[in-house]
Design a protein around this motif. Structure first.
Motif, mmCIF file in Angstrom:
data_model
loop_
_atom_site.group_PDB
_atom_site.id
_atom_site.type_symbol
_atom_site.label_atom_id
_atom_site.label_comp_id
_atom_site.label_asym_id
_atom_site.label_seq_id
_atom_site.Cartn_x
_atom_site.Cartn_y
_atom_site.Cartn_z
ATOM 1 N N ASP A 34 22.020 -0.823 -6.068
ATOM 2 C CA ASP A 34 21.865 0.410 -5.290
ATOM 3 C C ASP A 34 21.304 0.171 -3.889
ATOM 4 O O ASP A 34 21.261 1.099 -3.076
ATOM 5 C CB ASP A 34 20.941 1.389 -6.029
ATOM 6 C CG ASP A 34 21.554 1.896 -7.327
ATOM 7 O OD1 ASP A 34 22.785 2.088 -7.362
ATOM 8 O OD2 ASP A 34 20.799 2.082 -8.301
ATOM 9 N N ALA A 35 20.896 -1.059 -3.609
ATOM 10 C CA ALA A 35 20.194 -1.341 -2.354
ATOM 11 C C ALA A 35 21.073 -1.109 -1.128
ATOM 12 O O ALA A 35 20.617 -0.566 -0.118
ATOM 13 C CB ALA A 35 19.658 -2.774 -2.351
ATOM 14 N N GLY A 36 22.340 -1.515 -1.192
ATOM 15 C CA GLY A 36 23.212 -1.385 -0.034
ATOM 16 C C GLY A 36 23.434 0.056 0.374
ATOM 17 O O GLY A 36 23.351 0.408 1.550
ATOM 18 N N ARG A 37 23.717 0.899 -0.601
ATOM 19 C CA ARG A 37 23.938 2.317 -0.298
ATOM 20 C C ARG A 37 22.667 2.951 0.263
ATOM 21 O O ARG A 37 22.724 3.781 1.180
ATOM 22 C CB ARG A 37 24.402 3.066 -1.542
ATOM 23 C CG ARG A 37 24.822 4.502 -1.276
ATOM 24 C CD ARG A 37 25.366 5.159 -2.529
ATOM 25 N NE ARG A 37 26.581 4.514 -2.999
ATOM 26 C CZ ARG A 37 27.796 4.813 -2.550
ATOM 27 N NH1 ARG A 37 27.954 5.714 -1.600
ATOM 28 N NH2 ARG A 37 28.856 4.187 -3.035
ATOM 29 N N LYS A 38 21.511 2.568 -0.274
ATOM 30 C CA LYS A 38 20.244 3.093 0.233
ATOM 31 C C LYS A 38 20.032 2.682 1.685
ATOM 32 O O LYS A 38 19.571 3.487 2.513
ATOM 33 C CB LYS A 38 19.086 2.609 -0.634
ATOM 34 C CG LYS A 38 19.044 3.245 -2.011
ATOM 35 C CD LYS A 38 17.916 2.672 -2.852
ATOM 36 C CE LYS A 38 17.877 3.296 -4.234
ATOM 37 N NZ LYS A 38 16.824 2.683 -5.091
ATOM 38 N N MET A 39 20.361 1.438 2.017
ATOM 39 C CA MET A 39 20.237 0.973 3.397
ATOM 40 C C MET A 39 21.168 1.758 4.315
ATOM 41 O O MET A 39 20.795 2.135 5.430
ATOM 42 C CB MET A 39 20.534 -0.532 3.495
ATOM 43 C CG MET A 39 19.447 -1.414 2.929
ATOM 44 S SD MET A 39 19.694 -3.179 3.292
ATOM 45 C CE MET A 39 21.073 -3.552 2.214
ATOM 46 N N TYR A 40 22.372 2.005 3.825
ATOM 47 C CA TYR A 40 23.336 2.788 4.613
ATOM 48 C C TYR A 40 22.803 4.192 4.897
ATOM 49 O O TYR A 40 22.878 4.688 6.028
ATOM 50 C CB TYR A 40 24.668 2.867 3.865
ATOM 51 C CG TYR A 40 25.644 3.849 4.473
ATOM 52 C CD1 TYR A 40 26.376 3.524 5.611
ATOM 53 C CD2 TYR A 40 25.828 5.122 3.916
ATOM 54 C CE1 TYR A 40 27.269 4.424 6.180
ATOM 55 C CE2 TYR A 40 26.718 6.026 4.473
ATOM 56 C CZ TYR A 40 27.431 5.680 5.606
ATOM 57 O OH TYR A 40 28.299 6.582 6.176
ATOM 58 N N LEU A 41 22.269 4.851 3.881
ATOM 59 C CA LEU A 41 21.760 6.207 4.049
ATOM 60 C C LEU A 41 20.539 6.249 4.967
ATOM 61 O O LEU A 41 20.297 7.241 5.648
ATOM 62 C CB LEU A 41 21.421 6.815 2.689
ATOM 63 C CG LEU A 41 22.632 7.079 1.780
ATOM 64 C CD1 LEU A 41 22.171 7.520 0.405
ATOM 65 C CD2 LEU A 41 23.568 8.111 2.404
ATOM 66 N N GLN A 42 19.799 5.145 5.009
ATOM 67 C CA GLN A 42 18.637 5.075 5.892
ATOM 68 C C GLN A 42 19.066 4.893 7.348
ATOM 69 O O GLN A 42 18.530 5.538 8.250
ATOM 70 C CB GLN A 42 17.716 3.933 5.463
ATOM 71 C CG GLN A 42 16.455 3.815 6.286
ATOM 72 C CD GLN A 42 15.539 2.718 5.776
ATOM 73 O OE1 GLN A 42 15.837 2.067 4.775
ATOM 74 N NE2 GLN A 42 14.427 2.500 6.453
ATOM 75 N N THR A 135 22.204 5.232 13.186
ATOM 76 C CA THR A 135 22.087 6.659 12.879
ATOM 77 C C THR A 135 22.016 6.884 11.378
ATOM 78 O O THR A 135 22.416 6.020 10.589
ATOM 79 C CB THR A 135 23.291 7.427 13.455
ATOM 80 O OG1 THR A 135 23.128 8.817 13.201
ATOM 81 C CG2 THR A 135 24.593 6.949 12.819
ATOM 82 N N LYS A 136 21.508 8.058 10.996
ATOM 83 C CA LYS A 136 21.563 8.499 9.606
ATOM 84 C C LYS A 136 22.724 9.472 9.380
ATOM 85 O O LYS A 136 23.037 9.810 8.242
ATOM 86 C CB LYS A 136 20.251 9.192 9.217
ATOM 87 C CG LYS A 136 19.047 8.268 9.133
ATOM 88 C CD LYS A 136 17.827 9.040 8.647
ATOM 89 C CE LYS A 136 16.621 8.108 8.531
ATOM 90 N NZ LYS A 136 15.421 8.848 8.048
ATOM 91 N N SER A 137 23.337 9.907 10.453
ATOM 92 C CA SER A 137 24.387 10.909 10.356
ATOM 93 C C SER A 137 25.603 10.361 9.605
ATOM 94 O O SER A 137 26.035 9.232 9.850
ATOM 95 C CB SER A 137 24.823 11.370 11.745
ATOM 96 O OG SER A 137 23.741 11.972 12.425
ATOM 97 N N LEU A 138 26.132 11.172 8.712
ATOM 98 C CA LEU A 138 27.313 10.767 7.961
ATOM 99 C C LEU A 138 28.572 11.189 8.708
ATOM 100 O O LEU A 138 28.632 12.293 9.260
ATOM 101 C CB LEU A 138 27.291 11.390 6.572
ATOM 102 C CG LEU A 138 26.083 11.018 5.708
ATOM 103 C CD1 LEU A 138 26.185 11.681 4.340
ATOM 104 C CD2 LEU A 138 25.954 9.508 5.559
ATOM 105 N N PRO A 139 29.582 10.339 8.745
ATOM 106 C CA PRO A 139 30.782 10.657 9.521
ATOM 107 C C PRO A 139 31.633 11.733 8.860
ATOM 108 O O PRO A 139 31.599 11.911 7.638
ATOM 109 C CB PRO A 139 31.536 9.322 9.555
ATOM 110 C CG PRO A 139 31.118 8.636 8.299
ATOM 111 C CD PRO A 139 29.672 9.019 8.087
ATOM 112 N N VAL A 140 32.380 12.457 9.666
ATOM 113 C CA VAL A 140 33.381 13.392 9.168
ATOM 114 C C VAL A 140 34.706 12.638 9.079
ATOM 115 O O VAL A 140 35.204 12.130 10.084
ATOM 116 C CB VAL A 140 33.516 14.616 10.097
ATOM 117 C CG1 VAL A 140 34.609 15.542 9.592
ATOM 118 C CG2 VAL A 140 32.183 15.355 10.196
#
Length: 280
Positions: A34-42, A135-140
């Motif tokens: 789960d570490a990679g996804r957590k880093m991405y969200l951060q 950024t923490k913003s998620l792309p559209v």
């Protein structure tokens, strides 16, 4: 170099608003899935979308086939289209640094015939070190039609490995560390050592001491003892760290390069298969 893009080129591409670019974050930790996804969200590069090694770039393990079997390529191609990749899209993939997971996705797109695919030199760390924004913003995302043009004869299964080694029709590479290759340590599997006949080419040896990619000439020297008239079968533990070696072999001019996706984890799933612990 082909297949590699540096931070400045990516930065200029984004600043000049060169369209039709998809950036993919594939950071992952084999010991903490789960570490990679957590880093991405951060934090992640602006506009980047996340793909997970085990959920997106692999399928569910079974008794045989290794720890990270290849995904269903039809479903994978549909997923690639859903994140905005079409025939004309430039794809840029990054890892935490120059790691193995970006090369896994590069290879998957490569065998699906998508040539406009690059790995970011130095990955996330290099992007940040050079003062670029995250950024923490998620792309559209806007889905596109991705039509794969599957390259043939890019993989081998366990039977083909055995046959080609017996007939001396191929050279088998083990991409893991020397310690794991010799069976002196094995953090992931119940058996230690390597497939008999495999030669050790540690995947991290394709990088210079500062961690950056070696030049084409240095890679040609690194692989100079390998024949170009035979298949080069590249393996590792589960088909992940083999991929940087495949990318490097391609850059060095080798064309007959194939992945053994199951690798050592598949080999040891058959109780009768022998294991070697000596240098070959």
């Amino acid at each position: 170099m082909p297949y590699i893009i540096n931070v400045n080129r990516l930065k200029n591409r984004l600043q000049n608003r060169q369209g039709n670019t998809v950036i993919i974050d594939v950071r992952f930790d084999l010991s903490d899935p789960d570490a990679g996804r957590k880093m991405y969200l951060q934090n992640h590069l602006p506009g980047a979308v996340y793909l997970d090694l085990e959920k997106d770039l692999s399928s569910r393990p079974e008794k045989h086939g290794g720890k990270h079997p290849l995904p269903d390529l039809e479903l994978f191609a549909a997923k690639i289209g859903n994140i905005g990749i079409g025939h004309e899209t430039t794809v840029i993939i990054y890892d935490q640094e120059n790691d193995m997971f970006a090369a896994r996705l590069w290879w998957l797109l490569h065998i699906l015939g998508h040539e406009r695919t690059y790995v970011l030199e130095g990955g996330y760390n290099k992007w940040v070190e050079e003062g670029n924004a995250v950024t923490k913003s998620l792309p559209v995302l806007a889905a596109k039609e991705f039509r794969p043009h599957l390259k043939e004869n890019q993989t081998v299964d366990i039977e083909e490995v055995k046959e080609k080694l017996e007939n001396e029709a191929a050279v088998l590479i083990d991409s893991r560390s020397k310690e794991r290759y010799l069976g002196k340590e094995e953090p992931l599997y119940k058996k230690a050592g390597h497939i008999p006949g495999a030669k050790n080419y540690f995947w991290k040896d394709i990088y210079k001491k500062d961690g950056t990619w070696k030049s084409k000439g240095d890679l040609q020297q690194h692989f100079s003892s390998l024949p170009k008239d035979k298949d080069i079968i590249v393996s590792c533990g589960s088909g992940i760290s083999a991929c940087p070696n495949i990318l490097a072999l391609k850059m060095a001019g080798f064309s007959k390069v194939k992945l053994y996706p199951g690798s050592f984890s598949d080999w040891i799933s058959y109780e009768d298969n022998k294991i070697e612990t000596k240098e070959e």
